[in-house]
Design an enzyme around this catalytic site. Sequence first.
Site, PDB file in Angstrom:
ATOM      1  N   SER A  13     -19.115 -12.089 -28.411  1.00  0.00           N
ATOM      2  CA  SER A  13     -19.224 -12.831 -27.220  1.00  0.00           C
ATOM      3  C   SER A  13     -18.137 -13.061 -26.252  1.00  0.00           C
ATOM      4  O   SER A  13     -18.159 -12.895 -24.807  1.00  0.00           O
ATOM      5  CB  SER A  13     -19.534 -14.371 -27.413  1.00  0.00           C
ATOM      6  OG  SER A  13     -18.417 -15.254 -27.680  1.00  0.00           O
ATOM      7  N   ASN A  14     -16.773 -12.927 -26.722  1.00  0.00           N
ATOM      8  CA  ASN A  14     -15.658 -12.706 -25.918  1.00  0.00           C
ATOM      9  C   ASN A  14     -15.701 -11.245 -25.146  1.00  0.00           C
ATOM     10  O   ASN A  14     -15.300 -11.134 -24.093  1.00  0.00           O
ATOM     11  CB  ASN A  14     -14.500 -13.123 -26.793  1.00  0.00           C
ATOM     12  CG  ASN A  14     -13.888 -14.481 -26.596  1.00  0.00           C
ATOM     13  OD1 ASN A  14     -13.465 -14.969 -25.532  1.00  0.00           O
ATOM     14  ND2 ASN A  14     -14.331 -14.880 -27.766  1.00  0.00           N
ATOM     15  N   ARG A  65      -3.283  -2.446 -46.420  1.00  0.00           N
ATOM     16  CA  ARG A  65      -3.247  -2.913 -45.065  1.00  0.00           C
ATOM     17  C   ARG A  65      -2.514  -1.616 -44.285  1.00  0.00           C
ATOM     18  O   ARG A  65      -3.103  -1.545 -43.088  1.00  0.00           O
ATOM     19  CB  ARG A  65      -2.622  -4.273 -44.965  1.00  0.00           C
ATOM     20  CG  ARG A  65      -3.088  -4.991 -43.809  1.00  0.00           C
ATOM     21  CD  ARG A  65      -2.528  -6.521 -44.039  1.00  0.00           C
ATOM     22  NE  ARG A  65      -3.127  -7.132 -45.143  1.00  0.00           N
ATOM     23  CZ  ARG A  65      -4.251  -7.799 -44.907  1.00  0.00           C
ATOM     24  NH1 ARG A  65      -4.859  -7.931 -43.610  1.00  0.00           N
ATOM     25  NH2 ARG A  65      -4.660  -8.737 -45.878  1.00  0.00           N
ATOM     26  N   ILE A  92      -5.365  -9.610 -40.354  1.00  0.00           N
ATOM     27  CA  ILE A  92      -3.866  -9.611 -40.150  1.00  0.00           C
ATOM     28  C   ILE A  92      -3.607  -8.211 -40.284  1.00  0.00           C
ATOM     29  O   ILE A  92      -3.594  -7.187 -41.027  1.00  0.00           O
ATOM     30  CB  ILE A  92      -3.452 -10.517 -41.377  1.00  0.00           C
ATOM     31  CG1 ILE A  92      -4.090 -11.905 -41.345  1.00  0.00           C
ATOM     32  CG2 ILE A  92      -2.013 -10.438 -41.278  1.00  0.00           C
ATOM     33  CD1 ILE A  92      -3.626 -12.757 -42.668  1.00  0.00           C
ATOM     34  N   HIS A 109      -7.362 -17.320 -29.970  1.00  0.00           N
ATOM     35  CA  HIS A 109      -7.500 -18.185 -31.308  1.00  0.00           C
ATOM     36  C   HIS A 109      -8.166 -19.351 -30.919  1.00  0.00           C
ATOM     37  O   HIS A 109      -7.673 -20.163 -29.636  1.00  0.00           O
ATOM     38  CB  HIS A 109      -6.269 -18.475 -31.801  1.00  0.00           C
ATOM     39  CG  HIS A 109      -5.819 -19.060 -33.029  1.00  0.00           C
ATOM     40  ND1 HIS A 109      -6.219 -18.655 -34.164  1.00  0.00           N
ATOM     41  CD2 HIS A 109      -5.738 -20.452 -33.202  1.00  0.00           C
ATOM     42  CE1 HIS A 109      -6.149 -19.526 -34.991  1.00  0.00           C
ATOM     43  NE2 HIS A 109      -5.748 -20.510 -34.412  1.00  0.00           N
ATOM     44  N   ASP A 145      -0.618 -15.823 -35.480  1.00  0.00           N
ATOM     45  CA  ASP A 145      -0.971 -16.716 -34.513  1.00  0.00           C
ATOM     46  C   ASP A 145       0.234 -17.637 -33.896  1.00  0.00           C
ATOM     47  O   ASP A 145       0.486 -18.731 -33.531  1.00  0.00           O
ATOM     48  CB  ASP A 145      -1.913 -17.832 -35.132  1.00  0.00           C
ATOM     49  CG  ASP A 145      -3.009 -17.292 -35.712  1.00  0.00           C
ATOM     50  OD1 ASP A 145      -3.660 -17.474 -36.705  1.00  0.00           O
ATOM     51  OD2 ASP A 145      -3.533 -15.974 -35.083  1.00  0.00           O
TER      52      ASP A 145
HETATM   53  N1  LIG Z   1       0.112 -10.101 -37.471  1.00  0.00           N
HETATM   54  C1  LIG Z   1      -0.785 -10.666 -36.909  1.00  0.00           C
HETATM   55  N2  LIG Z   1      -2.306  -9.974 -37.014  1.00  0.00           N
HETATM   56  C2  LIG Z   1      -3.067 -10.985 -36.541  1.00  0.00           C
HETATM   57  C3  LIG Z   1      -2.800 -11.873 -35.587  1.00  0.00           C
HETATM   58  C4  LIG Z   1      -1.647 -12.295 -35.229  1.00  0.00           C
HETATM   59  O1  LIG Z   1      -1.266 -13.071 -34.380  1.00  0.00           O
HETATM   60  N3  LIG Z   1      -0.482 -11.671 -35.941  1.00  0.00           N
HETATM   61  N4  LIG Z   1      -3.984 -12.733 -35.228  1.00  0.00           N
HETATM   62  C5  LIG Z   1      -5.188 -12.426 -35.840  1.00  0.00           C
HETATM   63  C6  LIG Z   1      -6.423 -13.090 -35.246  1.00  0.00           C
HETATM   64  N5  LIG Z   1      -6.528 -14.476 -36.208  1.00  0.00           N
HETATM   65  C7  LIG Z   1      -6.563 -15.605 -35.485  1.00  0.00           C
HETATM   66  O2  LIG Z   1      -6.464 -15.755 -34.267  1.00  0.00           O
HETATM   67  C8  LIG Z   1      -6.754 -14.225 -37.529  1.00  0.00           C
HETATM   68  C9  LIG Z   1      -7.705 -13.295 -37.960  1.00  0.00           C
HETATM   69  C10 LIG Z   1      -7.516 -13.076 -39.471  1.00  0.00           C
HETATM   70  C11 LIG Z   1      -6.971 -13.850 -40.658  1.00  0.00           C
HETATM   71  C12 LIG Z   1      -7.504 -13.700 -41.737  1.00  0.00           C
HETATM   72  O3  LIG Z   1      -7.006 -14.420 -42.558  1.00  0.00           O
HETATM   73  N6  LIG Z   1      -7.727 -12.406 -42.202  1.00  0.00           N
HETATM   74  C13 LIG Z   1      -8.104 -11.967 -43.709  1.00  0.00           C
HETATM   75  C14 LIG Z   1      -9.342 -11.505 -43.677  1.00  0.00           C
HETATM   76  C15 LIG Z   1     -10.432 -12.700 -43.311  1.00  0.00           C
HETATM   77  C16 LIG Z   1     -11.959 -12.196 -43.169  1.00  0.00           C
HETATM   78  O4  LIG Z   1     -12.099 -10.826 -43.607  1.00  0.00           O
HETATM   79  O5  LIG Z   1     -12.704 -13.053 -42.988  1.00  0.00           O
HETATM   80  C17 LIG Z   1      -7.086 -10.837 -43.741  1.00  0.00           C
HETATM   81  O6  LIG Z   1      -6.851 -10.186 -43.020  1.00  0.00           O
HETATM   82  O7  LIG Z   1      -6.891 -10.848 -45.050  1.00  0.00           O
HETATM   83  C18 LIG Z   1      -6.283 -14.857 -40.070  1.00  0.00           C
HETATM   84  C19 LIG Z   1      -6.100 -15.053 -38.464  1.00  0.00           C
HETATM   85  C20 LIG Z   1      -5.476 -11.250 -35.901  1.00  0.00           C
HETATM   86  N7  LIG Z   1      -4.407 -10.477 -36.637  1.00  0.00           N
HETATM   87  N1  GAR Z   2      -8.464 -16.433 -35.956  1.00  0.00           N
HETATM   88  C1  GAR Z   2      -9.245 -15.364 -35.277  1.00  0.00           C
HETATM   89  C2  GAR Z   2     -10.349 -15.980 -34.676  1.00  0.00           C
HETATM   90  O1  GAR Z   2     -11.001 -17.079 -35.478  1.00  0.00           O
HETATM   91  N2  GAR Z   2     -11.094 -15.912 -33.486  1.00  0.00           N
HETATM   92  C3  GAR Z   2     -12.212 -16.379 -33.076  1.00  0.00           C
HETATM   93  O2  GAR Z   2     -13.366 -15.656 -33.474  1.00  0.00           O
HETATM   94  C4  GAR Z   2     -14.414 -15.973 -32.548  1.00  0.00           C
HETATM   95  C5  GAR Z   2     -15.029 -14.563 -32.179  1.00  0.00           C
HETATM   96  O3  GAR Z   2     -16.137 -14.726 -31.447  1.00  0.00           O
HETATM   97  P1  GAR Z   2     -16.826 -13.413 -30.590  1.00  0.00           P
HETATM   98  O4  GAR Z   2     -16.955 -12.531 -31.476  1.00  0.00           O
HETATM   99  O5  GAR Z   2     -18.202 -13.930 -30.377  1.00  0.00           O
HETATM  100  O6  GAR Z   2     -15.936 -12.985 -29.460  1.00  0.00           O
HETATM  101  C6  GAR Z   2     -13.629 -16.736 -31.262  1.00  0.00           C
HETATM  102  O7  GAR Z   2     -14.295 -17.866 -31.298  1.00  0.00           O
HETATM  103  C7  GAR Z   2     -12.126 -16.397 -31.510  1.00  0.00           C
HETATM  104  O8  GAR Z   2     -11.373 -17.564 -30.920  1.00  0.00           O
END
Ligand SMILES: Nc1nc2c(c(=O)[nH]1)N[C@@H](CN(C=O)c1ccc(C(=O)N[C@@H](CCC(=O)O)C(=O)O)cc1)CN2
Ligand code: GAR
EC number: 2.1.2.2
Length: 215
Positions: A13-14, A65, A92, A109, A145
Amino acid sequence: MKRLVVLISGSGSNLQAILDYLAQGTCPAQVTAVISNKSDAYGLERARNAGIPTFSLSHKDFSSREAFDAELMTLIDSQHPDLVILAGFMRILTPEFTRHYSGRLFNIHPSLLPKYKGLNTHQRAIEAGDKLHGATVHFVTEELDGGPLIVQGQLDINPEDNPDSLAQRVHILEHQIYPMAIDWYCCDRLTLSPDGTVLLDNASLPSTGHIHRSS
Ligand SMILES: Nc1nc2c(c(=O)[nH]1)N[C@@H](CN(C=O)c1ccc(C(=O)N[C@@H](CCC(=O)O)C(=O)O)cc1)CN2
Ligand SMILES: NCC(=O)N[C@@H]1O[C@H](COP(=O)([O-])[O-])[C@@H](O)[C@H]1O
């Protein structure tokens, strides 16, 4: 014309909000590719409907990774992006990745950072009894984050809110602030200085970034 690459994992959606904004023609940018780590992400359908090349790269196909990120970087760099946009990308990223795209890598976020880094933000805000919540667009760094904040959208948590209703209202905010931040960057108004200060029109933004209040 700035070149944008968008990374997704889900509904998109974003992504759709960004595409709709760019379709107005006021921002000198185009999305040249959409990449997902989930082949069934609905956001890929949104991109196809918009005629944008799509790629899916499953992290499950890689031994580490680092190996996944290396392949992802090769794919992204083949697009020669000016800005890489994480839009619900749920992996991540390694320090190599975040260093390579430093200053040109955004994330959105679903909380008022630095509160509630990580996952399940809406539930955590409700359980904490917070009155204010929202979303944040930030530069991405190695610290999860923890990167410099660009803009925050704020809203009140209602007594009747649950995580799903709150997520829906936060989405509306996200769809306003992400295009705003992207427009600033693509119009060369927004920069990340070497000391981590975010500059908008050469003026330092506060540590919260610009504040956008839900109408
Ligand atoms: N190094 C960074 N990587 C990412 C960032 C960041 O700021 N620094 N932002 C994230 C986005 N995010 C929250 O906004 C976020 C995304 C994913 C996870 C997480 O725990 N992922 C797990 C898998 C989870 C899943 O598959 O459902 C993982 O990677 O093992 C936490 C926060 C994007 N990356
Ligand atoms: N930590 C990362 C995280 O939770 N991101 C969140 O995933 C959703 C994606 O929605 P979308 O696929 O509809 O854009 C959004 O709400 C965004 O803030």
